[in-house]
Design a protein around this motif. Structure first.
Motif, PDB file in Angstrom:
ATOM      1  N   ILE A 188       6.146 -10.509  -2.089  1.00  0.00           N
ATOM      2  CA  ILE A 188       7.553 -10.677  -1.701  1.00  0.00           C
ATOM      3  C   ILE A 188       8.348 -11.165  -2.906  1.00  0.00           C
ATOM      4  N   ASN A 189       9.518 -10.594  -3.094  1.00  0.00           N
ATOM      5  CA  ASN A 189      10.478 -11.052  -4.103  1.00  0.00           C
ATOM      6  C   ASN A 189      11.599 -11.801  -3.391  1.00  0.00           C
ATOM      7  N   ILE A 190      11.990 -12.939  -3.933  1.00  0.00           N
ATOM      8  CA  ILE A 190      13.031 -13.771  -3.315  1.00  0.00           C
ATOM      9  C   ILE A 190      14.164 -13.942  -4.316  1.00  0.00           C
ATOM     10  N   PHE A 191      15.365 -13.564  -3.890  1.00  0.00           N
ATOM     11  CA  PHE A 191      16.562 -13.551  -4.737  1.00  0.00           C
ATOM     12  C   PHE A 191      17.511 -14.627  -4.214  1.00  0.00           C
ATOM     13  N   LEU A 192      17.689 -15.723  -4.967  1.00  0.00           N
ATOM     14  CA  LEU A 192      18.594 -16.812  -4.583  1.00  0.00           C
ATOM     15  C   LEU A 192      19.926 -16.643  -5.300  1.00  0.00           C
ATOM     16  N   VAL A 193      21.008 -16.617  -4.526  1.00  0.00           N
ATOM     17  CA  VAL A 193      22.355 -16.452  -5.070  1.00  0.00           C
ATOM     18  C   VAL A 193      23.198 -17.639  -4.616  1.00  0.00           C
ATOM     19  N   GLY A 194      23.861 -18.315  -5.552  1.00  0.00           N
ATOM     20  CA  GLY A 194      24.643 -19.478  -5.141  1.00  0.00           C
ATOM     21  C   GLY A 194      25.561 -19.983  -6.232  1.00  0.00           C
ATOM     22  N   GLN A 195      26.294 -21.022  -5.914  1.00  0.00           N
ATOM     23  CA  GLN A 195      27.215 -21.672  -6.824  1.00  0.00           C
ATOM     24  C   GLN A 195      26.458 -22.650  -7.731  1.00  0.00           C
ATOM     25  N   GLN A 252       0.821  -1.209   0.000  1.00  0.00           N
ATOM     26  CA  GLN A 252       0.000   0.000   0.000  1.00  0.00           C
ATOM     27  C   GLN A 252       0.856   1.260   0.000  1.00  0.00           C
ATOM     28  N   ASP A 253       2.037   1.161   0.628  1.00  0.00           N
ATOM     29  CA  ASP A 253       2.955   2.305   0.670  1.00  0.00           C
ATOM     30  C   ASP A 253       3.870   2.354  -0.552  1.00  0.00           C
ATOM     31  N   GLN A 254       3.565   1.531  -1.578  1.00  0.00           N
ATOM     32  CA  GLN A 254       4.351   1.477  -2.809  1.00  0.00           C
ATOM     33  C   GLN A 254       5.800   1.037  -2.554  1.00  0.00           C
ATOM     34  N   LYS A 255       5.952   0.107  -1.625  1.00  0.00           N
ATOM     35  CA  LYS A 255       7.277  -0.425  -1.300  1.00  0.00           C
ATOM     36  C   LYS A 255       7.357  -1.896  -1.715  1.00  0.00           C
ATOM     37  N   THR A 256       8.540  -2.287  -2.171  1.00  0.00           N
ATOM     38  CA  THR A 256       8.782  -3.663  -2.591  1.00  0.00           C
ATOM     39  C   THR A 256       9.670  -4.359  -1.563  1.00  0.00           C
ATOM     40  N   PHE A 257       9.246  -5.542  -1.117  1.00  0.00           N
ATOM     41  CA  PHE A 257      10.030  -6.297  -0.134  1.00  0.00           C
ATOM     42  C   PHE A 257      10.867  -7.340  -0.877  1.00  0.00           C
ATOM     43  N   LEU A 258      12.189  -7.326  -0.635  1.00  0.00           N
ATOM     44  CA  LEU A 258      13.133  -8.219  -1.313  1.00  0.00           C
ATOM     45  C   LEU A 258      13.907  -9.031  -0.290  1.00  0.00           C
ATOM     46  N   LEU A 259      13.843 -10.348  -0.414  1.00  0.00           N
ATOM     47  CA  LEU A 259      14.601 -11.270   0.446  1.00  0.00           C
ATOM     48  C   LEU A 259      15.741 -11.863  -0.381  1.00  0.00           C
ATOM     49  N   ILE A 260      16.991 -11.571   0.006  1.00  0.00           N
ATOM     50  CA  ILE A 260      18.171 -12.078  -0.697  1.00  0.00           C
ATOM     51  C   ILE A 260      18.831 -13.155   0.162  1.00  0.00           C
ATOM     52  N   ILE A 261      19.033 -14.318  -0.425  1.00  0.00           N
ATOM     53  CA  ILE A 261      19.679 -15.433   0.289  1.00  0.00           C
ATOM     54  C   ILE A 261      20.951 -15.794  -0.468  1.00  0.00           C
ATOM     55  N   ASP A 262      22.094 -15.488   0.127  1.00  0.00           N
ATOM     56  CA  ASP A 262      23.391 -15.817  -0.461  1.00  0.00           C
ATOM     57  C   ASP A 262      23.799 -17.234  -0.060  1.00  0.00           C
ATOM     58  N   GLU A 263      24.730 -17.808  -0.822  1.00  0.00           N
ATOM     59  CA  GLU A 263      25.183 -19.191  -0.598  1.00  0.00           C
ATOM     60  C   GLU A 263      23.980 -20.134  -0.532  1.00  0.00           C
ATOM     61  N   ALA A 264      23.026 -19.938  -1.435  1.00  0.00           N
ATOM     62  CA  ALA A 264      21.769 -20.683  -1.389  1.00  0.00           C
ATOM     63  C   ALA A 264      21.952 -22.165  -1.673  1.00  0.00           C
ATOM     64  N   GLN A 265      23.100 -22.561  -2.215  1.00  0.00           N
ATOM     65  CA  GLN A 265      23.329 -23.992  -2.452  1.00  0.00           C
ATOM     66  C   GLN A 265      23.425 -24.767  -1.145  1.00  0.00           C
ATOM     67  N   ARG A 266      23.601 -24.053  -0.015  1.00  0.00           N
ATOM     68  CA  ARG A 266      23.693 -24.699   1.299  1.00  0.00           C
ATOM     69  C   ARG A 266      22.331 -24.831   1.975  1.00  0.00           C
ATOM     70  N   LEU A 267      21.260 -24.338   1.339  1.00  0.00           N
ATOM     71  CA  LEU A 267      19.925 -24.457   1.916  1.00  0.00           C
ATOM     72  C   LEU A 267      19.502 -25.919   2.005  1.00  0.00           C
ATOM     73  N   SER A 268      18.868 -26.292   3.106  1.00  0.00           N
ATOM     74  CA  SER A 268      18.287 -27.630   3.209  1.00  0.00           C
ATOM     75  C   SER A 268      17.001 -27.672   2.396  1.00  0.00           C
ATOM     76  N   PHE A 269      16.601 -28.862   2.004  1.00  0.00           N
ATOM     77  CA  PHE A 269      15.365 -28.998   1.238  1.00  0.00           C
ATOM     78  C   PHE A 269      14.157 -28.569   2.067  1.00  0.00           C
ATOM     79  N   GLU A 270      14.230 -28.785   3.358  1.00  0.00           N
ATOM     80  CA  GLU A 270      13.131 -28.375   4.236  1.00  0.00           C
ATOM     81  C   GLU A 270      12.978 -26.860   4.234  1.00  0.00           C
TER      82      GLU A 270
END
Length: 545
Positions: free
Chosen positions: A141-148, A104-122
């Motif tokens: 919500i925008n989700i940005f996955l960064v990894g090898q 409503q406030d014209q703001k975008t929420f961005l979640l950045i996860i670095d080293e995402a190759q280490r994320l568990s499947f859960e």
């Protein structure tokens, strides 16, 4: 990385445009992958710097979190205060309300996860479910996955198919090529205040910098910085290719020297110079008498030819006389045929054809040296080679005309890659086998440009395993080698096997284990998945043609 030295080539500008589009247009999941040192974090920082203040960002650099820890961290970063929710449901309700107010406030929420190759499947599934928070028109919500590159393999797993389908924008950062490396060095030097960078780093030096760094920006920075420091210490205004090589040799891994045993008793009394000189005289006299006796015995027995060979070999060893020029021989390499092992590789009879003949240099040896038995791979018994025939002990596909083949190392070569070219595969035992026949190799992970490496023939029992467990496939050999080194560092018996796939071209499979029965390989594959070492394990059969 300092934003002051940010360099964006054409490829990086295009990637940045795609990533910016994904964030501004609320495309949901965005994926950025790249090898270690290619500039993924720099790209993320450039993206955040190019966005306006209406972007709310939460950055997670360490994804090794439980689901509860992840939600606690997300709540603290989003709400800017420590909030402890009684349940996950309470958090989800409050977090969704927060995202709606941001929209409503014209703001975008961005979640950045670095080293995402280490994320568990859960945790990956929990993140996917967060993306379900949306209105009828757009994502909350925008989700940005960064990894090898391993992240791509994880997303290719059947259990990740729902998440994979939601990724709308993706980009893979490649290493710089030679021209981009040149532009990169010039840009950084000009930013640092140098008006004529090519006088400090000539084109030949930049070529050496590219060869040793393989185009990875982080390694270019390290080698360039160390070379400038070396030039300063030697009062040189121009960096030369030899200085780049010296810096590369300095920073690469060296195995530690063997520690001196603690219980070794110290010498009780130091000998004087006179005592040492007297002993050396007696030793020299003794060696002279032994040599005289050997020569007399050879002459007396009529073995003049043996005497000539003995003296020639001794003089060459003492005074470093050059050996005769190498001769060209042809070495037949066995090609491995593998059966399909994963849904990604459905073609039947996938094969990795090796060239029928590879022209390589071979150092000449005496007839006596040819009759010596090669040392077999560690863990197997040595097989003596019959006099006058290396072919019988080497197995099918090996043709030796005069001696064992040698290869001169070129920039970018690795011992594993050369072993694949010669033998059709690479594994730790095979590399150690080659190392034992090349005493100048101190570490199987490092070889020097210009070095000549001998590749001895294999016996039949030292050829490829009958069954092995396929756990990953890579396009670039460097990625397969990195995985291979990681596995052998954990004590695993790993292999690299090249395969040609119609839809992907040449890929390199990383496998574990060596089994004679398929059932044993299947049991080992199950243990690998249960242990958590890998999420994919499929037995495959290898046949040596």
């Amino acid at each position: 990385p300092s934003p002051r030295y940010l360099f964006l080539g054409e490829i990086h500008k295009e990637a940045l445009a795609f990533l910016t589009y994904g964030v501004v247009e609320r495309k949901g999941f965005i994926l950025l992958t790249g090898e270690v040192g290619t500039g993924k974090t720099t790209m993320v920082q450039a993206l955040l710097a190019s966005l306006d203040r209406n972007i709310q960002c939460v950055y997670i650099s360490n994804p090794l979190l439980s689901s509860q820890d992840f939600f606690d961290y997300l709540a603290f970063s989003a709400f800017k205060k420590k909030v402890r929710f009684k349940s996950k449901a309470d958090f989800l309700v409050e977090f969704e309300e927060f995202l709606k107010r941001s929209l409503q406030d014209q703001k975008t929420f961005l979640l950045i996860i670095d080293e995402a190759q280490r994320l568990s499947f859960e945790l990956m599934e929990e993140i996917r479910l967060l993306s379900n928070m949306e209105t009828a028109d757009e994502k909350l919500i925008n989700i940005f996955l960064v990894g090898q590159p391993e992240l791509n393999e994880k997303l290719a797993e059947p259990r990740s198919r729902a998440l994979l389908q939601r990724i709308s924008v993706r980009h893979h950062i490649e290493p710089l090529d030679l021209n981009q490396t040149k532009d990169y060095v010039i840009a950084r030097m000009k930013t640092a205040g140098c008006n004529e960078p090519l006088k400090v780093f000539p084109k030949s030096t930049i070529k050496a910098l590219y060869d040793y760094s393989e185009g990875y920006p982080r390694m270019i920075n390290i080698l360039g910085d160390n070379a400038l420091l070396l030039g300063y210490s030697r009062e040189k205004r121009k960096i030369t290719p030899s200085m780049i090589r010296e810096c590369y040799e300095e920073i690469r891994f060296r195995p530690p020297l063997t520690e001196i045993k603690k219980d070794k008793k110290p010498i009780a009394k130091t000998e004087t110079t006179t005592q040492k000189t007297g002993k050396l005289k007696w030793v020299a006299l003794f060696l002279f008498l032994v040599l005289f006796g050997v020569v007399a015995a050879l002459v007396k027995g009529g073995k003049v030819e043996n005497l000539r060979l003995f003296l020639d070999k001794g003089l060459s060893t003492l005074f470093g006389q050059p050996s005769p020029p190498p001769k060209k021989v042809f070495y037949h390499t066995p090609s491995l045929e593998t059966k399909p092992s994963s849904p990604m590789e459905k073609e039947e009879g996938i094969s990795s054809p090796m060239p029928e003949k590879v022209a390589i240099e071979d150092t000449s040896q005496s007839d006596q040296e040819k009759e010596q038995a090669p040392v077999s791979i560690e863990g197997s018994q040595e097989e003596p080679i019959p006099s006058g025939s290396l072919e019988e002990a080497a197995g099918p596909g090996l043709e030796v005309q005069e001696s064992w083949p040698t290869v001169t190392v070129k920039p970018g070569d690795t011992l594993a890659q050369l072993a694949i070219d010669i033998y059709g595969r690479a594994d730790q035992k095979l590399l150690e086998f080659v190392k034992r026949h090349n005493p100048e190799i101190r570490d199987i992970n490092w070889i020097s440009v210009g070095q000549e490496i001998v590749f001895p023939p294999l016996s039949k029992q030292e050829e490829a395993p009958v069954y092995t467990v396929h756990i990953a496939s890579y396009g670039p050999f460097s990625s397969a080698r990195e995985k291979f080194l990681h596995l052998i560092s954990k004590g695993c018996e790993a292999y690299i096997i090249p395969v040609n796939l119609p839809e992907r071209g040449r890929v390199y499979r990383v496998t574990l284990g060596n089994f004679s029965r398929l059932e044993t390989a299947k049991q080992y594959a199950s243990k690998l998945i249960k242990s958590g070492l890998t999420s994919f394990a499929e037995p495959i059969r290898l046949e040596v043609r």
